[in-house]
Design a protein around this motif. Structure first.
Motif, short mmCIF file in Angstrom:
data_model
loop_
_atom_site.label_atom_id
_atom_site.label_comp_id
_atom_site.label_asym_id
_atom_site.label_seq_id
_atom_site.Cartn_x
_atom_site.Cartn_y
_atom_site.Cartn_z
N UNK A 178 0.82 -1.20 0.00
CA UNK A 178 0.00 0.00 0.00
C UNK A 178 0.86 1.25 0.00
N UNK A 179 1.92 1.23 0.78
CA UNK A 179 2.82 2.38 0.85
C UNK A 179 3.41 2.68 -0.53
N UNK A 180 3.83 1.62 -1.24
CA UNK A 180 4.38 1.81 -2.58
C UNK A 180 3.34 2.40 -3.53
N UNK A 181 2.16 1.81 -3.54
CA UNK A 181 1.12 2.25 -4.49
C UNK A 181 0.71 3.69 -4.21
N UNK A 182 0.53 4.03 -2.94
CA UNK A 182 0.09 5.39 -2.62
C UNK A 182 1.18 6.40 -2.95
N UNK A 183 2.42 6.07 -2.61
CA UNK A 183 3.52 7.00 -2.92
C UNK A 183 3.75 7.12 -4.42
N UNK A 184 3.50 6.06 -5.16
CA UNK A 184 3.68 6.10 -6.61
C UNK A 184 2.71 7.10 -7.25
N UNK A 253 -7.55 11.99 -4.09
CA UNK A 253 -7.91 13.21 -4.81
C UNK A 253 -6.97 14.35 -4.44
N UNK A 254 -6.63 14.45 -3.16
CA UNK A 254 -5.78 15.55 -2.69
C UNK A 254 -4.31 15.32 -3.03
N UNK A 255 -3.90 14.06 -3.12
CA UNK A 255 -2.46 13.77 -3.26
C UNK A 255 -2.03 13.43 -4.68
N UNK A 256 -2.97 13.16 -5.57
CA UNK A 256 -2.61 12.65 -6.90
C UNK A 256 -2.92 13.66 -8.00
N UNK A 257 -2.73 14.93 -7.72
CA UNK A 257 -3.11 15.95 -8.68
C UNK A 257 -2.37 15.82 -10.00
N UNK A 258 -1.09 15.43 -9.97
CA UNK A 258 -0.33 15.32 -11.22
C UNK A 258 -0.88 14.20 -12.10
N UNK A 259 -1.37 13.14 -11.48
CA UNK A 259 -1.97 12.04 -12.24
C UNK A 259 -3.36 12.44 -12.73
N UNK A 260 -4.16 13.03 -11.87
CA UNK A 260 -5.52 13.40 -12.25
C UNK A 260 -5.54 14.51 -13.29
N UNK A 261 -4.51 15.33 -13.31
CA UNK A 261 -4.42 16.37 -14.34
C UNK A 261 -4.41 15.76 -15.74
N UNK A 262 -3.81 14.57 -15.86
CA UNK A 262 -3.73 13.89 -17.15
C UNK A 262 -5.10 13.45 -17.66
N UNK A 263 -6.00 13.19 -16.72
CA UNK A 263 -7.29 12.63 -17.10
C UNK A 263 -8.06 13.53 -18.05
N UNK A 264 -7.96 14.83 -17.82
CA UNK A 264 -8.74 15.76 -18.63
C UNK A 264 -8.35 15.70 -20.11
N UNK A 265 -7.07 15.38 -20.38
CA UNK A 265 -6.63 15.27 -21.78
C UNK A 265 -7.22 14.04 -22.46
N UNK A 266 -7.76 13.11 -21.68
CA UNK A 266 -8.41 11.92 -22.24
C UNK A 266 -9.94 12.05 -22.19
N UNK A 267 -10.41 13.24 -21.87
CA UNK A 267 -11.85 13.49 -21.84
C UNK A 267 -12.55 12.89 -20.63
#
Length: 481
Positions: A178-184, A253-267
Motif C-alpha cells: 500500500x505504501x508503494x502504491x500510494x507513494x507512486x 484526490x488531494x495527493x494525486x493531482x499530477x496524475x488526475x491532471x492527465x485525465x482531462x486530456x483523455x476526456x
C-alpha cells in the motif's frame, strides 16, 4: 520441454458440450456446495473433467441463486481453449470481472470502473489509455521507490525473527504494498494524510464486502451452511465501508493531482478519474500484490537452497557487473525472470476469467470442437490451463528454469495477465495495464531479497481468500555480495 501443441486445430466434427446445470435453482446450489465445501475448487473441476472426459463442459459457478444474474457457464480448462477469453471480438466483457455477479457501483463511486467495461464501450479506451499514460509517466520512480519500500519491509521481518524466531510475511507485505502504491500515485506517504496507517485495513474491508460471495471461511460441520447463507443470499452493503471509502477517495484526490491532471486530456472528468484511480490502486494493484508477493515467496521458498544459491549468484554477479539495480541489469537476469514466470504459471494471482459469447463461436480443446451459443457465459479456471500436462512437462511441479533457453517458447501459454505473456496490453484489449510493472516489481523483489539473504525457509497455509499465508522460519543473511 514438451512439444508445443499446434494452435491450428484440425477440423474436428462438432460435439455437444457435455455436462448439465441440474434442476433450476437446486442445481446451482448443488454445484456451489461442491465447489466450496464438499470438494473444493480443484477437485470440483478435476472430477468433472474425468466424468465428462472433456476439459470443456457445462456447470454452474458461484455465487449461484439470488446474487448471481445467471450461474450457468461453459468451463474451458485447457491451454488451447482458454485463450478464447482474450479475444474480445468473440467474447463480451461487460460487467464480468467478478464472474456471474456484479457488485454494486456504490463501491466505485456510483460508476462502473474500467475493469467492468467492455472494450467496445468508448469509455473503456479513454480510461485504459489514461491508466497506461499515468503508469508510463512514473516509470523512472518504479525501481528506486520500490527498493526503498522493500528495505523497510525486510527490516521489519528481520526484527520480528530476532524477537519471535519466526516472522509473518503477509501483514508487513500488505503495508509495504500500500505504501508503494500510494507513494507512486500520490507522491507522499499515506501516513501524511488522513488515511494514516489504515490504508491496508480499509482496502481489505472494501474488497471483502465486494467479493464476499466468492469467499469461504472454511467453517467446520453445519456452520458451513450458515456461512453459505450469510455470504451468498444477499450482497453485503456498501454502507459498512462508506466512510472509509470516502476517506480513501479524498486522500487520493488531494495527493494525486499530477496524475488526475492527465485525465482531462483523455476526456475524463476529474472525479470519475479519481474513482477509477482508487479502483486501480486498491483492487488491481494492492489487491494483486496482496495475493502475489506471498505466492512468489512461497514457491521460491519451497524450491529450496539450491535454487536460492543460483538466484543469489546470478543477481549479485549481474548487479556488480552493471553497477546497480537497473532496467538493463534486470533484463540480463535470465533465471530470475524464469522464476517469476514459473510462479505466475503455477499459481496465477487471478485464477478466474469470464466472458460472454458475442456470437455463436467454435472453441477447440486438444481433442474436440464445441459450439458455444451467443449470450452463453464462458468461464476459465486459469490454474488448469497453465498446468496443462499436454503443454508442460511436470506441470504440477515448480521448475525455476522452465523458461530459460528453449523454454521461452512456452511463454505464450502463461496467461496470468488476462492475455498471453508474449502479447502486450493495449487500450483496446482487457490485458492488465500494469503487466510490465508486475513483472518488474517481482524481479526487483527477488533481487533485493537475494542481495540481502543467502537462503530462507517458510511455513505456508492457504489464506481465507485467495493466495497463501507465509511465515518465515529462518532467514540467513548474505555472506558475500
Amino acid at each position: 520441454m514438451k512439444m508445443s501443441p499446434s494452435e491450428e486445430q484440425s477440423e474436428f466434427s462438432l460435439k455437444p458440450i457435455p455436462g448439465d446445470y441440474g434442476l433450476p435453482f437446486f442445481g446451482a446450489i448443488r454445484d456451489r456446495l461442491d465447489y466450496f465445501y464438499n470438494q473444493g475448487k480443484d477437485e470440483f473441476f478435476r472430477t468433472r473433467i474425468q466424468k465428462y472426459e472433456s476439459t470443456i463442459f457445462k456447470t454452474n459457478m458461484p455465487p449461484g441463486p439470488f446474487i448471481a444474474r445467471n450461474p450457468k457457464v461453459i468451463a474451458v480448462l485447457d491451454a488451447i481453449s482458454f485463450p478464447v477469453l482474450f479475444d474480445t471480438s468473440k467474447v463480451e466483457k461487460y460487467n464480468v470481472l467478478d464472474g456471474t455477479f456484479f457488485p454494486s457501483v456504490s463501491f466505485t463511486g456510483g460508476r462502473r470502473a474500467c475493469a467492468y467495461l467492455d472494450p467496445y464501450e468508448p469509455k473503456h479506451t479513454s480510461l485504459k489509455s489514461f491508466f497506461m499514460s499515468a503508469l508510463s509517466s512514473k516509470h523512472r520512480d518504479f525501481i528506486p521507490l520500490f527498493r526503498t519500500c522493500l528495505s523497510a519491509l525486510f527490516m521489519s521481518i528481520e526484527d520480528e525473527i530476532v524477537s519471535q524466531e519466526k516472522a509473518d510475511f503477509n501483514k508487513p507485505s500488505e503495508a509495504m504494498s500500500f505504501n508503494f502504491v500510494f507513494r507512486l500515485f500520490g507522491n507522499k506517504d499515506s501516513s501524511d494524510t488522513k488515511i494514516g496507517l489504515e490504508g491496508p485495513a480499509i482496502i481489505n474491508k472494501w474488497l471483502a464486502l465486494q467479493l464476499a460471495p466468492l469467499a469461504t471461511l472454511e467453517l467446520p460441520g453445519y456452520l458451513k451452511y450458515f456461512e453459505d447463507i450469510l455470504l451468498r443470499t444477499f450482497p453485503l452493503p456498501f454502507f459498512f465501508v462508506k466512510s472509509d471509502y470516502n476517506k480513501l477517495y479524498d486522500a487520493f484526490y488531494a495527493s494525486s493531482s499530477s496524475v488526475l491532471d492527465k485525465a482531462e486530456s483523455f476526456g475524463i472528468k476529474r472525479d470519475e478519474a479519481c474513482h477509477n484511480l482508487v479502483f486501480l490502486a486498491g483492487f488491481n494493484a494492492f489487491g494483486g500484490m496482496k495475493v502475489w508477493f506471498p505466492t512468489l515467496i512461497k514457491w521460491v521458498g519451497k524450491a529450496g537452497e539450491k535454487l536460492h544459491g543460483q538466484l543469489a549468484n546470478e543477481i549479485r554477479t549481474v548487479v556488480m557487473e552493471e553497477g546497480g539495480v537497473t532496467f538493463q541489469a534486470l533484463d540480463k537476469m535470465i533465471l530470475t525472470k524464469s522464476v517469476v514466470f514459473e510462479a505466475l504459471r503455477i499459481e496465477p494471482p487471478v485464477p478466474f476469467q469470464y466472458g460472454k459469447a458475442r456470437e455463436n463461436i467454435v472453441v477447440h480443446s486438444h481433442d474436440a470442437a464445441f459450439e458455444i451459443k451467443k449470450g452463453e457465459m464462458i468461464f476459465g479456471y486459469q490454474p488448469f490451463a497453465t498446468k496443462d500436462p499436454r503443454v508442460f512437462n511436470n506441470a504440477e511441479e515448480f521448475v525455476g528454469d522452465r523458461f530459460v533457453g528453449d523454454g521461452e517458447k512456452l511463454l505464450k501459454y502463461v496467461y496470468w495477465s488476462n492475455g498471453r505473456e508474449t502479447e502486450d496490453p493495449t487500450a483496446e484489449n482487457k490485458q492488465c495495464p500494469g503487466k510490465d510493472l508486475v513483472l518488474l516489481l517481482s524481479r526487483v523483489f527477488l533481487v533485493e531479497f537475494f542481495l540481502r539473504y543467502d537462503t530462507f525457509t517458510v511455513e505456508t497455509a492457504r489464506a481465507l481468500a485467495l493466495g497463501s499465508t507465509v511465515t518465515f522460519t529462518s532467514l540467513i543473511k548474505a555472506t558475500s555480495i
